[in-house]
Write an enzyme that holds these catalytic residues in place. Structure first.
Site, PDB file in Angstrom:
ATOM      1  N   GLY A   1       0.839  -1.205   0.000  1.00  0.00           N
ATOM      2  CA  GLY A   1       0.000   0.000   0.000  1.00  0.00           C
ATOM      3  C   GLY A   1       0.873   1.254   0.000  1.00  0.00           C
ATOM      4  O   GLY A   1       0.570   2.246  -0.671  1.00  0.00           O
ATOM      5  N   ASP A   2       1.972   1.199   0.724  1.00  0.00           N
ATOM      6  CA  ASP A   2       2.872   2.360   0.806  1.00  0.00           C
ATOM      7  C   ASP A   2       3.574   2.586  -0.538  1.00  0.00           C
ATOM      8  O   ASP A   2       3.769   3.720  -0.964  1.00  0.00           O
ATOM      9  CB  ASP A   2       3.917   2.143   1.912  1.00  0.00           C
ATOM     10  CG  ASP A   2       3.263   1.732   3.219  1.00  0.00           C
ATOM     11  OD1 ASP A   2       2.119   2.171   3.465  1.00  0.00           O
ATOM     12  OD2 ASP A   2       3.866   0.962   3.983  1.00  0.00           O
TER      13      ASP A   2
HETATM   14  O1  TA6 Z   1       2.200  -0.671   5.695  1.00  0.00           O
HETATM   15  C1  TA6 Z   1       3.024  -1.536   6.482  1.00  0.00           C
HETATM   16  C2  TA6 Z   1       3.540  -0.762   7.615  1.00  0.00           C
HETATM   17  O2  TA6 Z   1       3.952   0.375   7.014  1.00  0.00           O
HETATM   18  C3  TA6 Z   1       4.717  -1.320   8.365  1.00  0.00           C
HETATM   19  O3  TA6 Z   1       5.861  -0.764   7.829  1.00  0.00           O
HETATM   20  C4  TA6 Z   1       4.473  -0.914   9.826  1.00  0.00           C
HETATM   21  O4  TA6 Z   1       5.444  -0.076  10.302  1.00  0.00           O
HETATM   22  C5  TA6 Z   1       3.044  -0.417   9.877  1.00  0.00           C
HETATM   23  O5  TA6 Z   1       2.536  -0.441   8.550  1.00  0.00           O
HETATM   24  C6  TA6 Z   1       2.748   0.845  10.533  1.00  0.00           C
HETATM   25  O6  TA6 Z   1       1.406   1.209  10.387  1.00  0.00           O
HETATM   26  P1  TA6 Z   1       0.748   2.320  11.287  1.00  0.00           P
HETATM   27  O7  TA6 Z   1      -0.585   2.575  10.670  1.00  0.00           O
HETATM   28  O8  TA6 Z   1       0.651   1.757  12.673  1.00  0.00           O
HETATM   29  O9  TA6 Z   1       1.596   3.534  11.242  1.00  0.00           O
END
Ligand code: TA6
Length: 337
Positions: A280-281
């Site tokens: 997603g990122d």
């Molecule tokens: O999208 C995955 C992720 O980015 C991981 O890298 C992890 O750090 C997490 O999601 C963080 O998500 P949040 O919504 O808690 O900031």
């Protein structure tokens, strides 16, 4: 002083000289990670619940959604500046990693310790353990807003990703979007739950949001659905009225997209997924990169989904192999609905 040259290609990589991560005078994409983490990936053949699991090779990377976006933008050759709240030894580790990648950062130091997030990859599944992270004081969150405002002078687009840490008010992203709007800078926002609800009901709107179908159902307070007509109907809700782009990711089923009044269906090919964490990122990085390059709707959606898929092909979170870009890109179809 680090100097590197980049070559030109359709993937958005432009010819330019890069000095310490920025090109003099040029505006940057400003990424915001309010709750970063050192992400740990544990690949396992089998997860033994209630037993001992030994991990041959743990992968540790600078994470939290915004930093994954940052790394992929950097891979694309876009100018990026990363900010957010950071603290403790894990915070120092993150800064060191990003420095090593020649990515410019300007974090705001807090007293609390930056967290870890763990993804266990096992039997074609992923189990995530996300620490909630440090508690931020009111003084710190107010001071960050001033810091953020100062950085906006250099930004052409802001990408805000991930959860807000404890202690930061739920509507904090509304205040950040207001700052951006005051300076005429568009915002891509990738968050969920109460943080997203506050923005949807607030007075200041981002250019783009990217909830998945589960997060969307939570907003609507209705059962989860992947049905196109149901999702289309939800997106006509006044909650989404002043948001230009709403991208609803549907995992292996692609995405459903609203751009102003036009709806699109994104159809993606089947791939051998190694690690979907961070896809997603990477999609957000592709959206940001294509939007600042003024690509067409089709170009924006194809680039974004290609990058999301490229991330899933790699073991490391928030990492793409651009060698595979063209082969995936041509397999993605965008249909008007
Ligand atoms: O999208 C995955 C992720 O980015 C991981 O890298 C992890 O750090 C997490 O999601 C963080 O998500 P949040 O919504 O808690 O900031």
């Amino acid at each position: 002083m680090a100097i590197s040259l980049m070559s030109s290609s359709r993937n958005g990589i432009v010819a330019s000289t890069m000095i310490n991560g920025t090109r003099s005078g040029e505006k940057t994409v400003l990424t915001v990670t309010m709750n970063p983490s050192v992400d740990i990936t544990y690949p396992l053949d089998f997860l033994e619940i209630n037993g001992v699991n030994r991990v041959a090779q743990a992968i540790k990377t600078a994470g939290g959604k915004g930093l994954n976006v940052t790394r992929v933008l950097n891979q694309l050759g876009d100018i990026v500046l990363a900010t957010g709240l950071i603290g403790g030894s894990l915070g120092a580790q993150i800064k060191k990693e990003l420095r090593g990648l020649n990515i410019e950062t300007d974090f705001f130091e807090i007293a609390g310790d930056t967290r870890n997030c763990i993804a266990i990859l096992h039997e074609d599944q992923q189990t995530e353990l996300l620490e909630s992270g440090p508690t931020v004081t009111l003084t710190e969150s107010q001071a960050f807003l001033a810091h953020f405002n100062m950085l906006l002078k250099r930004a052409k687009l802001v990408v805000i990703s991930g959860s807000l840490p404890k202690g930061v008010p739920n509507d904090y992203y509304v205040a950040m979007i207001e700052c951006c709007q005051n300076q005429g800078i568009p915002v891509i926002l990738d968050c969920a739950g109460e943080n997203l609800k506050a923005v949807l009901t607030g007075n200041y709107k981002p250019l783009l949001i990217k909830p998945n179908n589960v997060e969307l159902a939570e907003i609507m307070a209705l059962p989860v659905s992947k049905d196109e007509s149901v999702l289309t109907e939800w997106l006509s809700n006044p909650l989404f009225r002043n948001i230009e782009w709403v991208i609803v990711s549907l995992g292996s089923k692609g995405a459903l997209v609203k751009h102003n009044e036009q709806m699109y269906r994104v159809i993606i090919p089947k791939i051998e997924v190694k690690n979907p964490v961070g896809s997603g990122d990477s999609t957000i990085a592709g959206l940001a990169s294509a939007i600042i390059a003024h690509e067409s709707d089709e170009g924006i959606l194809k680039k974004a989904n290609t990058l999301g898929m490229l991330n899933a092909l790699e073991e490391q979170t928030g990492q793409v192999n651009m060698k595979n870009f063209d082969s995936i890109y041509k397999e993605i179809n965008i249909e008007k609905i």
